[in-house]
Scaffold this motif. Structure first.
Motif, PDB file in Angstrom:
ATOM      1  N   PHE A 350       6.062   1.472   6.490  1.00 38.52           N
ATOM      2  CA  PHE A 350       6.858   0.482   5.782  1.00 38.52           C
ATOM      3  C   PHE A 350       6.426   0.443   4.316  1.00 38.52           C
ATOM      4  O   PHE A 350       5.232   0.399   4.007  1.00 38.52           O
ATOM      5  CB  PHE A 350       6.713  -0.899   6.424  1.00 38.52           C
ATOM      6  N   ARG A 351       7.401   0.434   3.428  1.00 35.77           N
ATOM      7  CA  ARG A 351       7.120   0.472   1.996  1.00 35.77           C
ATOM      8  C   ARG A 351       6.300  -0.729   1.543  1.00 35.77           C
ATOM      9  O   ARG A 351       5.591  -0.663   0.529  1.00 35.77           O
ATOM     10  CB  ARG A 351       8.425   0.530   1.197  1.00 35.77           C
ATOM     11  N   SER A 352       6.376  -1.820   2.279  1.00 35.03           N
ATOM     12  CA  SER A 352       5.651  -3.030   1.903  1.00 35.03           C
ATOM     13  C   SER A 352       4.161  -2.944   2.218  1.00 35.03           C
ATOM     14  O   SER A 352       3.382  -3.775   1.730  1.00 35.03           O
ATOM     15  CB  SER A 352       6.247  -4.236   2.643  1.00 35.03           C
ATOM     16  N   HIS A 353       3.746  -1.961   3.022  1.00 34.80           N
ATOM     17  CA  HIS A 353       2.340  -1.849   3.395  1.00 34.80           C
ATOM     18  C   HIS A 353       1.529  -1.397   2.179  1.00 34.80           C
ATOM     19  O   HIS A 353       1.928  -0.492   1.444  1.00 34.80           O
ATOM     20  CB  HIS A 353       2.174  -0.857   4.545  1.00 34.80           C
ATOM     21  N   VAL A 354       0.371  -2.013   1.971  1.00 36.60           N
ATOM     22  CA  VAL A 354      -0.439  -1.716   0.789  1.00 36.60           C
ATOM     23  C   VAL A 354      -0.882  -0.258   0.767  1.00 36.60           C
ATOM     24  O   VAL A 354      -0.899   0.389  -0.295  1.00 36.60           O
ATOM     25  CB  VAL A 354      -1.658  -2.655   0.732  1.00 36.60           C
ATOM     26  N   ILE A 355      -1.232   0.307   1.910  1.00 39.45           N
ATOM     27  CA  ILE A 355      -1.665   1.705   1.955  1.00 39.45           C
ATOM     28  C   ILE A 355      -0.481   2.631   1.678  1.00 39.45           C
ATOM     29  O   ILE A 355      -0.629   3.675   1.034  1.00 39.45           O
ATOM     30  CB  ILE A 355      -2.341   2.027   3.302  1.00 39.45           C
ATOM     31  N   ASN A 356       0.705   2.244   2.143  1.00 35.77           N
ATOM     32  CA  ASN A 356       1.901   3.030   1.836  1.00 35.77           C
ATOM     33  C   ASN A 356       2.136   3.063   0.322  1.00 35.77           C
ATOM     34  O   ASN A 356       2.444   4.122  -0.248  1.00 35.77           O
ATOM     35  CB  ASN A 356       3.113   2.421   2.549  1.00 35.77           C
ATOM     36  N   ARG A 357       1.966   1.926  -0.341  1.00 34.59           N
ATOM     37  CA  ARG A 357       2.167   1.888  -1.788  1.00 34.59           C
ATOM     38  C   ARG A 357       1.146   2.772  -2.494  1.00 34.59           C
ATOM     39  O   ARG A 357       1.479   3.523  -3.419  1.00 34.59           O
ATOM     40  CB  ARG A 357       2.071   0.447  -2.301  1.00 34.59           C
ATOM     41  N   ALA A 358      -0.115   2.696  -2.064  1.00 32.90           N
ATOM     42  CA  ALA A 358      -1.145   3.539  -2.668  1.00 32.90           C
ATOM     43  C   ALA A 358      -0.833   5.015  -2.454  1.00 32.90           C
ATOM     44  O   ALA A 358      -1.013   5.844  -3.358  1.00 32.90           O
ATOM     45  CB  ALA A 358      -2.516   3.194  -2.084  1.00 32.90           C
ATOM     46  N   PHE A 359      -0.347   5.353  -1.248  1.00 30.01           N
ATOM     47  CA  PHE A 359       0.028   6.736  -0.931  1.00 30.01           C
ATOM     48  C   PHE A 359       1.103   7.232  -1.897  1.00 30.01           C
ATOM     49  O   PHE A 359       0.984   8.302  -2.504  1.00 30.01           O
ATOM     50  CB  PHE A 359       0.537   6.795   0.513  1.00 30.01           C
ATOM     51  N   ARG A 360       2.168   6.427  -2.080  1.00 30.91           N
ATOM     52  CA  ARG A 360       3.270   6.852  -2.958  1.00 30.91           C
ATOM     53  C   ARG A 360       2.843   6.909  -4.419  1.00 30.91           C
ATOM     54  O   ARG A 360       3.201   7.836  -5.162  1.00 30.91           O
ATOM     55  CB  ARG A 360       4.462   5.903  -2.775  1.00 30.91           C
ATOM     56  N   ASP A 361       2.058   5.919  -4.841  1.00 30.40           N
ATOM     57  CA  ASP A 361       1.639   5.883  -6.238  1.00 30.40           C
ATOM     58  C   ASP A 361       0.723   7.060  -6.588  1.00 30.40           C
ATOM     59  O   ASP A 361       0.896   7.711  -7.630  1.00 30.40           O
ATOM     60  CB  ASP A 361       0.927   4.564  -6.537  1.00 30.40           C
ATOM     61  N   ILE A 362      -0.244   7.328  -5.731  1.00 32.77           N
ATOM     62  CA  ILE A 362      -1.188   8.411  -6.027  1.00 32.77           C
ATOM     63  C   ILE A 362      -0.485   9.759  -6.007  1.00 32.77           C
ATOM     64  O   ILE A 362      -0.718  10.609  -6.881  1.00 32.77           O
ATOM     65  CB  ILE A 362      -2.373   8.384  -5.036  1.00 32.77           C
ATOM     66  N   HIS A 363       0.404   9.960  -5.042  1.00 35.15           N
ATOM     67  CA  HIS A 363       1.125  11.233  -4.992  1.00 35.15           C
ATOM     68  C   HIS A 363       2.059  11.388  -6.191  1.00 35.15           C
ATOM     69  O   HIS A 363       2.239  12.502  -6.707  1.00 35.15           O
ATOM     70  CB  HIS A 363       1.907  11.339  -3.683  1.00 35.15           C
ATOM     71  N   THR A 364       2.643  10.294  -6.669  1.00 32.57           N
ATOM     72  CA  THR A 364       3.485  10.367  -7.855  1.00 32.57           C
ATOM     73  C   THR A 364       2.638  10.693  -9.078  1.00 32.57           C
ATOM     74  O   THR A 364       3.026  11.519  -9.921  1.00 32.57           O
ATOM     75  CB  THR A 364       4.240   9.049  -8.058  1.00 32.57           C
ATOM     76  N   GLY A 365       1.482  10.072  -9.191  1.00 32.63           N
ATOM     77  CA  GLY A 365       0.578  10.390 -10.290  1.00 32.63           C
ATOM     78  C   GLY A 365       0.128  11.844 -10.257  1.00 32.63           C
ATOM     79  O   GLY A 365      -0.058  12.476 -11.298  1.00 32.63           O
ATOM     80  N   ARG A 366      -0.018  12.365  -9.063  1.00 30.80           N
ATOM     81  CA  ARG A 366      -0.409  13.780  -8.893  1.00 30.80           C
ATOM     82  C   ARG A 366       0.625  14.721  -9.499  1.00 30.80           C
ATOM     83  O   ARG A 366       0.307  15.849  -9.917  1.00 30.80           O
ATOM     84  CB  ARG A 366      -0.602  14.073  -7.399  1.00 30.80           C
ATOM     85  N   ALA A 367       1.884  14.271  -9.591  1.00 33.93           N
ATOM     86  CA  ALA A 367       2.951  15.120 -10.117  1.00 33.93           C
ATOM     87  C   ALA A 367       2.903  15.265 -11.634  1.00 33.93           C
ATOM     88  O   ALA A 367       3.591  16.132 -12.190  1.00 33.93           O
ATOM     89  CB  ALA A 367       4.316  14.546  -9.700  1.00 33.93           C
ATOM     90  N   HIS A 368       2.111  14.453 -12.315  1.00 37.99           N
ATOM     91  CA  HIS A 368       1.994  14.587 -13.772  1.00 37.99           C
ATOM     92  C   HIS A 368       1.427  15.959 -14.103  1.00 37.99           C
ATOM     93  O   HIS A 368       0.497  16.448 -13.448  1.00 37.99           O
ATOM     94  CB  HIS A 368       1.087  13.491 -14.309  1.00 37.99           C
TER      95      HIS A 368
END
Length: 394
Positions: A350-368
């Motif tokens: 679920f997108r609302s889960h804190v670990i889910n948010r960290a997962f998406r944010d870190i992977h997005t940052g990895r794309a830089h």
């Protein structure tokens, strides 16, 4: 004279106090597609944007380690918030490298004015009397709607036939560019990293900064900003602004993983998660990842600052190694947070889960682009075996 030790303590304490508040605001910020004004106001009031700002402009002139400690702490609550702080506040350091007239333009009336950026070398540049004409469209300008100025990258054509092109950062006021609202992404949603459009804007010579000057650690602004802080290599500072928030976000995920799984029992087998070897291993590896990444960051900046204090430049192999160290951070953190998510049960989808948010944010940052380690690994290997460096953003 400000007591820098007290300032450091106050900054870290305030950052720690804001972590739960940023975590609470994160869903709203993601929906807005940018940080809430309350968050920018909190950062301004805390003095976070002033950590690396020149003292002559009401800044604290602290060490990079102090700034990145604040950034990593804030990322435990919201990586988007820490990312914006990292990128935007670093510009207060880079502006000190420009001719001092540029700082007068930006901070002459208000030293809290902020600058966004996009360093993509995509601008079209024409030499004219007194400066340049600049046009183009740049992507990924984080926090742009909170800023009144922007740094934009472009290659300046050689002044003479056969000469080398010259990469520069151009400084433009808000009236000279448009923000194109196109930020719709899977992670780091609240960074508001929109496109910037410029159409034939005049940029005076003094509002440009040559990458070569930053590389050589001898910029026009050093005439008035004489602290060793402002003789650190530009390339080494900025790349850490887009990698270090991943460390804090992973630490936040570690804390949430422990909280989430401490009393959790598997639905299918009734096993307590605290006894699951896979969960234990994922947690241990993530904890070690945080420790390793922080240790290398602090070690590298301690060496950089020591050399700057003694007027000794870093060697090319040292720069190349430090550049690779930074590029590895988001990749390591992405792998670690993936294992935390995979071992936290189905609720983390679920997108609302804190670990889910960290997962998406870190992977997005990895794309830089600065966080893609392959080419920096090749460069380090090549330089170590006697080849010339293929990278000069060091």
């Amino acid at each position: 004279m400000l007591d820098q030790d007290l300032i450091r303590q106050r900054l870290i304490q305030r950052a720690r106090e804001l972590v739960p508040l940023l975590r609470e605001r994160a869903p709203q910020a993601a929906q807005l597609g940018q940080l809430p004004e309350e968050t920018i106001r909190d950062f301004q009031e805390a003095g976070f944007f002033r950590i690396l700002q020149p003292a002559r402009w009401e800044g604290y002139e602290l060490e990079p380690k102090d700034f990145f400690e604040v950034q990593m702490t804030l990322a435990e609550g919201c990586m988007s918030s820490a990312w914006v702080l990292g990128v935007v506040a670093i510009h207060n350091w880079q502006l000190a490298l420009f001719d001092d007239r540029a700082a007068q333009d930006v901070w002459g009336q208000d030293s809290s004015v902020l600058i966004s950026s996009s360093y993509m070398p995509v601008g079209k540049v024409e030499r004219v009397d007194g400066g340049f004409r600049l046009s183009g469209r740049w992507g990924f300008s984080s926090g742009s709607k909170h800023c009144d100025w922007v740094f934009l990258g472009a290659m300046v054509p050689p002044a003479e036939v056969g000469g080398a092109p010259d990469y520069r950062t151009f400084l433009l006021p808000r009236g000279d560019y448009q923000i194109l609202d196109n930020w719709n992404v899977m992670g780091l949603e609240a960074t508001g990293s929109h496109d910037i459009l410029v159409e034939n804007a005049f940029v005076p010579e003094y509002r440009t900064h040559r990458a070569l000057d930053g590389f050589m650690q001898h910029s026009p602004g050093n005439a008035v900003n004489t602290a060793p802080l402002f003789r650190l290599p530009f390339g080494q500072i900025f790349v850490r602004a887009v990698s270090s928030s991943a460390i804090g976000a992973l630490q936040g995920a570690v804390d949430q993983f422990v909280e989430h799984n401490r009393a959790r029992v598997g639905v299918n087998d009734g096993r307590k998660m605290v006894q699951d070897p896979a969960a234990q291993t994922a947690l241990a590896n993530a904890m070690v990842c945080v420790d390793e990444c922080k240790t290398v960051l602090l070690r590298n900046f301690a060496l950089m600052l020591q050399r700057a204090q003694h007027g000794e430049p870093l060697s090319m192999p040292e720069r190349v190694k430090m550049r690779y160290d930074s590029a590895l951070v988001a990749d390591k953190c992405a792998r670690a947070v993936s294992e935390l998510m995979f071992n936290s049960g189905a609720s983390t989808i679920f997108r609302s889960h804190v670990i889910n948010r960290a997962f998406r944010d870190i992977h997005t940052g990895r794309a830089h682009v600065a966080n893609s380690p392959a080419k920096y690994a090749w460069n380090l290997g090549g330089v170590s075996m006697g080849q010339d460096s293929s990278d000069f953003f060091l």
